[in-house]
Design a protein around this motif. Sequence first.
Motif, PDB file in Angstrom:
ATOM      1  N   PHE A 161      -3.928  -8.554  -2.871  1.00 29.68           N
ATOM      2  CA  PHE A 161      -2.880  -7.991  -3.722  1.00 29.68           C
ATOM      3  C   PHE A 161      -3.409  -6.890  -4.638  1.00 29.68           C
ATOM      4  CE2 PHE A 161      -0.439 -11.467  -2.159  1.00 29.68           C
ATOM      5  CZ  PHE A 161       0.862 -11.009  -2.219  1.00 29.68           C
ATOM      6  N   LYS A 162      -4.691  -6.954  -4.957  1.00 35.59           N
ATOM      7  CA  LYS A 162      -5.279  -5.875  -5.770  1.00 35.59           C
ATOM      8  C   LYS A 162      -5.151  -4.556  -5.016  1.00 35.59           C
ATOM      9  CE  LYS A 162      -9.530  -4.385  -7.957  1.00 35.59           C
ATOM     10  NZ  LYS A 162     -10.980  -4.539  -8.010  1.00 35.59           N
ATOM     11  N   TYR A 163      -5.393  -4.597  -3.717  1.00 35.57           N
ATOM     12  CA  TYR A 163      -5.305  -3.356  -2.946  1.00 35.57           C
ATOM     13  C   TYR A 163      -3.867  -2.985  -2.603  1.00 35.57           C
ATOM     14  CZ  TYR A 163     -10.200  -2.743  -3.144  1.00 35.57           C
ATOM     15  OH  TYR A 163     -11.458  -2.527  -3.648  1.00 35.57           O
ATOM     16  N   ILE A 164      -3.010  -3.983  -2.486  1.00 43.02           N
ATOM     17  CA  ILE A 164      -1.587  -3.653  -2.289  1.00 43.02           C
ATOM     18  C   ILE A 164      -1.074  -2.915  -3.536  1.00 43.02           C
ATOM     19  CG2 ILE A 164       0.736  -4.667  -2.200  1.00 43.02           C
ATOM     20  CD1 ILE A 164      -0.441  -6.859  -0.371  1.00 43.02           C
ATOM     21  N   PHE A 165      -1.468  -3.391  -4.708  1.00 38.30           N
ATOM     22  CA  PHE A 165      -0.943  -2.828  -5.960  1.00 38.30           C
ATOM     23  C   PHE A 165      -1.786  -1.668  -6.507  1.00 38.30           C
ATOM     24  CE2 PHE A 165       1.065  -7.138  -6.375  1.00 38.30           C
ATOM     25  CZ  PHE A 165       2.379  -6.691  -6.401  1.00 38.30           C
ATOM     26  N   ASN A 166      -2.842  -1.269  -5.812  1.00 38.08           N
ATOM     27  CA  ASN A 166      -3.649  -0.139  -6.290  1.00 38.08           C
ATOM     28  C   ASN A 166      -2.748   1.088  -6.432  1.00 38.08           C
ATOM     29  OD1 ASN A 166      -5.250   2.421  -5.828  1.00 38.08           O
ATOM     30  ND2 ASN A 166      -6.910   0.955  -6.084  1.00 38.08           N
ATOM     31  N   ASP A 167      -2.883   1.759  -7.557  1.00 38.83           N
ATOM     32  CA  ASP A 167      -1.944   2.866  -7.859  1.00 38.83           C
ATOM     33  C   ASP A 167      -2.170   4.094  -6.984  1.00 38.83           C
ATOM     34  OD1 ASP A 167      -4.419   2.932  -9.510  1.00 38.83           O
ATOM     35  OD2 ASP A 167      -3.652   4.935  -9.907  1.00 38.83           O
ATOM     36  N   ASN A 168      -3.414   4.328  -6.554  1.00 39.89           N
ATOM     37  CA  ASN A 168      -3.738   5.563  -5.837  1.00 39.89           C
ATOM     38  C   ASN A 168      -3.735   5.366  -4.321  1.00 39.89           C
ATOM     39  OD1 ASN A 168      -4.571   8.162  -5.261  1.00 39.89           O
ATOM     40  ND2 ASN A 168      -6.698   7.839  -5.814  1.00 39.89           N
ATOM     41  N   ILE A 169      -4.452   4.348  -3.857  1.00 39.47           N
ATOM     42  CA  ILE A 169      -4.571   4.182  -2.402  1.00 39.47           C
ATOM     43  C   ILE A 169      -3.877   2.908  -1.906  1.00 39.47           C
ATOM     44  CG2 ILE A 169      -6.681   5.547  -2.108  1.00 39.47           C
ATOM     45  CD1 ILE A 169      -8.269   2.964  -2.302  1.00 39.47           C
ATOM     46  N   GLY A 170      -3.125   2.232  -2.796  1.00 40.61           N
ATOM     47  CA  GLY A 170      -2.441   0.990  -2.420  1.00 40.61           C
ATOM     48  C   GLY A 170      -1.228   1.255  -1.545  1.00 40.61           C
ATOM     49  N   ILE A 171      -0.908   0.278  -0.673  1.00 32.65           N
ATOM     50  CA  ILE A 171       0.196   0.522   0.265  1.00 32.65           C
ATOM     51  C   ILE A 171       1.555   0.498  -0.433  1.00 32.65           C
ATOM     52  CG2 ILE A 171      -0.927  -0.221   2.407  1.00 32.65           C
ATOM     53  CD1 ILE A 171       0.465  -2.920   2.030  1.00 32.65           C
ATOM     54  N   LEU A 172       1.681  -0.232  -1.526  1.00 34.18           N
ATOM     55  CA  LEU A 172       2.996  -0.319  -2.170  1.00 34.18           C
ATOM     56  C   LEU A 172       3.421   1.044  -2.727  1.00 34.18           C
ATOM     57  CD1 LEU A 172       5.366  -2.087  -2.956  1.00 34.18           C
ATOM     58  CD2 LEU A 172       4.176  -2.693  -5.055  1.00 34.18           C
ATOM     59  N   ASN A 173       2.538   1.672  -3.505  1.00 31.76           N
ATOM     60  CA  ASN A 173       2.875   2.987  -4.050  1.00 31.76           C
ATOM     61  C   ASN A 173       3.063   4.019  -2.946  1.00 31.76           C
ATOM     62  OD1 ASN A 173       3.141   2.460  -6.720  1.00 31.76           O
ATOM     63  ND2 ASN A 173       1.180   3.350  -7.354  1.00 31.76           N
ATOM     64  N   ASN A 174       2.221   3.928  -1.925  1.00 32.22           N
ATOM     65  CA  ASN A 174       2.360   4.878  -0.818  1.00 32.22           C
ATOM     66  C   ASN A 174       3.698   4.697  -0.114  1.00 32.22           C
ATOM     67  OD1 ASN A 174       0.058   6.702  -0.478  1.00 32.22           O
ATOM     68  ND2 ASN A 174      -1.120   4.823  -0.514  1.00 32.22           N
ATOM     69  N   ALA A 175       4.109   3.438   0.056  1.00 33.82           N
ATOM     70  CA  ALA A 175       5.394   3.173   0.702  1.00 33.82           C
ATOM     71  C   ALA A 175       6.541   3.687  -0.166  1.00 33.82           C
ATOM     72  CB  ALA A 175       5.542   1.680   0.953  1.00 33.82           C
ATOM     73  N   LEU A 176       6.466   3.410  -1.468  1.00 33.69           N
ATOM     74  CA  LEU A 176       7.536   3.851  -2.373  1.00 33.69           C
ATOM     75  C   LEU A 176       7.641   5.378  -2.394  1.00 33.69           C
ATOM     76  CD1 LEU A 176       7.007   1.398  -5.395  1.00 33.69           C
ATOM     77  CD2 LEU A 176       8.817   1.339  -3.691  1.00 33.69           C
ATOM     78  N   GLN A 177       6.474   6.029  -2.370  1.00 36.23           N
ATOM     79  CA  GLN A 177       6.484   7.507  -2.371  1.00 36.23           C
ATOM     80  C   GLN A 177       7.008   8.036  -1.032  1.00 36.23           C
ATOM     81  OE1 GLN A 177       2.413   8.319  -3.427  1.00 36.23           O
ATOM     82  NE2 GLN A 177       2.706   7.590  -5.510  1.00 36.23           N
ATOM     83  N   ALA A 178       6.600   7.409   0.068  1.00 35.79           N
ATOM     84  CA  ALA A 178       7.037   7.869   1.392  1.00 35.79           C
ATOM     85  C   ALA A 178       8.539   7.703   1.572  1.00 35.79           C
ATOM     86  CB  ALA A 178       6.278   7.103   2.475  1.00 35.79           C
ATOM     87  N   LEU A 179       9.065   6.641   0.957  1.00 29.89           N
ATOM     88  CA  LEU A 179      10.505   6.395   1.079  1.00 29.89           C
ATOM     89  C   LEU A 179      11.319   7.199   0.067  1.00 29.89           C
ATOM     90  CD1 LEU A 179      10.352   2.508   1.568  1.00 29.89           C
ATOM     91  CD2 LEU A 179      10.998   4.196   3.297  1.00 29.89           C
ATOM     92  N   GLY A 180      10.631   7.938  -0.771  1.00 27.34           N
ATOM     93  CA  GLY A 180      11.313   8.780  -1.748  1.00 27.34           C
ATOM     94  C   GLY A 180      11.875   8.009  -2.933  1.00 27.34           C
ATOM     95  N   ILE A 181      11.434   6.747  -3.102  1.00 21.90           N
ATOM     96  CA  ILE A 181      11.941   5.930  -4.215  1.00 21.90           C
ATOM     97  C   ILE A 181      11.309   6.383  -5.532  1.00 21.90           C
ATOM     98  CG2 ILE A 181      12.030   3.562  -5.145  1.00 21.90           C
ATOM     99  CD1 ILE A 181      12.155   2.650  -2.157  1.00 21.90           C
ATOM    100  N   THR A 182      10.073   6.827  -5.469  1.00  9.91           N
ATOM    101  CA  THR A 182       9.426   7.367  -6.673  1.00  9.91           C
ATOM    102  C   THR A 182       8.540   8.549  -6.270  1.00  9.91           C
ATOM    103  OG1 THR A 182       7.892   6.900  -8.470  1.00  9.91           O
ATOM    104  CG2 THR A 182       7.531   5.685  -6.461  1.00  9.91           C
ATOM    105  N   ASP A 183       8.397   9.495  -7.170  1.00  7.02           N
ATOM    106  CA  ASP A 183       7.470  10.587  -6.869  1.00  7.02           C
ATOM    107  C   ASP A 183       6.241  10.486  -7.771  1.00  7.02           C
ATOM    108  OD1 ASP A 183       8.631  11.212  -9.215  1.00  7.02           O
ATOM    109  OD2 ASP A 183       9.231  13.248  -8.683  1.00  7.02           O
ATOM    110  N   GLY A 184       6.194   9.400  -8.552  1.00  9.99           N
ATOM    111  CA  GLY A 184       5.045   9.202  -9.439  1.00  9.99           C
ATOM    112  C   GLY A 184       4.146   8.103  -8.910  1.00  9.99           C
TER     113      GLY A 184
END
Lengths: 299, 439
Positions: free
Chosen positions: A124-147
Amino acid sequence: MRWRAEKHTPFLLLSPAILTILFVVAIPLAFSLYTSMTPYKLTKPDTINTFVGLRNYVRLFSDDKFWWAFGRTILFLAVALNLEFILGLGIALLINRITWGQRTLRTMMMFPMMFSPILVGFQFKYIFNDNIGILNNALQALGITDGSIAWLVDKPLGMISIITAEVWMSTSVFAILLLAGLFAMPRDPLEAAKVDGCNPWQVFRHITLPFLMPFAFIAMTIRSLDVARAYDIVDVMTGGGPAGRTEVLWTLIARVGYDNSKMGEANAMAYVSTLLSVAFTYYFFTKLVAARRYMGGAE
Amino acid sequence: MKHTTLKLLAATALVPIGLTAPALAGDFDGYTLRVKLIGGAQYEPLYAEIEKWEAETGATVDILSRKNHFELDREIKQDIAAGTLDWCVGSNHTSFAPQYGNIYRDLNELLDPAVLAEFQPLALENSTVDGRLVQLPRHSDISNLYYQKSLYEDEDNKAAFLAEYGYELAPPDTWDQVKDQALFFANPPDFYGTQYVGKDEAITGRFYEMLVANGGALFDEDWNPTFNSPEGVMTVQWFKDLYDAGAVPAGVMNYLWDDTGAGFASGTVALNLDWAGWAAYFNDPDASQVAGNVGLVRAPKGAAGIRSGWSGSHTFSITESCDNPEAAASFITFLTDHDRQMVEARTGLLPTRQSVWDAVKAEFLAEGNEFQAMVSETYAQSMAEDAFTPPLIEPWIEVSNEIWPALQAAILGEKSIQDALDDAAEAAGEIMEDAGYRN
């Protein structure tokens, strides 16, 4: 002579259990209680001989950091256990309805329980990593957040992330026990209720749920005792930080006891933590007895 | 009789217990040496050599523990508390050693001065606690600044930077330049100017080395905390400004070494102060997005013109309770000899023998590996000129545990920088008082 022997028989028969409890539980507990009243440092074993009374406790109770960690631990326990119950109940009800492949699903459902908490923490540490984590990458890819969302740093998000990991790992404990409850449930009251015109919600609210509550409280009791396993998750994901935002009693105790070597002070904290666990367990146990009484079961 | 005893005593006094000469075949036939070693991928190649020592001496090595340093530290503290120091050799570290009191032997009394003379004097000095050489340095570490070369070769970047900051864009030589360039390159959340570790002793160390570079100090001569000085505030301000500007990843306050290493290798960070062991990984095309594009300069200077140089050494120690100190001395001498240090140096770890620095650089050049040769040269220079350790005091970790939460609180804006440092300084003062360093 015979009378005497008969009188002592129960004690003799019980003695293995009493001795085991004495050596495994009572003596270590008494020893740690004693050390909590010393300035015991791991690296200076002689300090165990200095008795300082309640000084560690007095210092503790006047320490804001300790009380914040205490409050956060209660919050963590309350939120995690309730979420695990609600989600476990939902999963159990869904699986109970399945007629094909139920065994496979039941086995798959138990997978998270098989992971070690350290592994879950890293995952979960890597899922929630802000830079290389999959959660932020998924949210950015889906256009849900640009930050970039700092899941493990932000004040509420840090605790939420840790609770998510804990809930992922332990919800299946509730699901399994509640599913066992559902399997054991008699069909007659359910069918009678349907005949009497109850809708599904009424059947669930007034028959299924009260029947399941003893199982839920058994699960709560078990979980409130072993929830401290979540220490590994917290330690790996945030280490109690940043700035103490996710500090719970367990991370504080480990730092004081091992990193700072102050085992006397850490044992005083551990005693408070143990009492907290006992309080939670006692509360759930009384609820269990009440639920069984409500269902007409034995006390 | 009396004369015989005296002669025997004199003879044994002339032959130090330490077997500094290489052990001969069968020297320790049948003896089992019990050891506790640091574990982890980068440390393992050396342990593959142990069987050679076993074959040479006839002894057997029983590795009781192979954990990371923090877990090993806990285990050793438990052994001290339980009185179970029934092993001979333990992995140690210059930052950890002062806490263990007198459980380890003074190696000056056990090892041949000629062997010790082959080590870098600074590495031995940093391994000395209260005048006792309690550990033999295995390899050292220090950080230098990695950067993405292409960013500095881009003509548009050069022109835009010159227009905005008034000086030429070049790999930074000062922490102020690092800040300018980090702000210039940052384009969050896709790209960050730099990054730093944000918790545990890791951020204390980064703060400490920049504090020194800025002319500050953690303590004065009487062990009063002085890190809440204007230099301390200036140092924390640097971290906070970059955090507030989004020039570092939003999660840095939770980062440790793996996170910063993975971050730079992902190609999303321009500048990265990091340890030597990462160089090969950063330049490995199978693991890193920046392979072939990695530049390296010495750690930047602070306001006082001093370069950052937080350093430490992984070491081996011998317990006072060891039943065969000669075998233990032979073992750690073997593990730190020229050939064994070459094994570690080839993987990018920094040797503690001068001869190994020269040999490994020559080997890299002969193989045509100019990148690793450059890395080796840069780190050799910083180890020789910039390295300094944290204070070698028993309560260092405890003091650090007061400093890093305060740094986090200041950077995240939960407290003003001055208030956070003042609170930490007060707590650190109490710790130093409890430990008997100040009255």
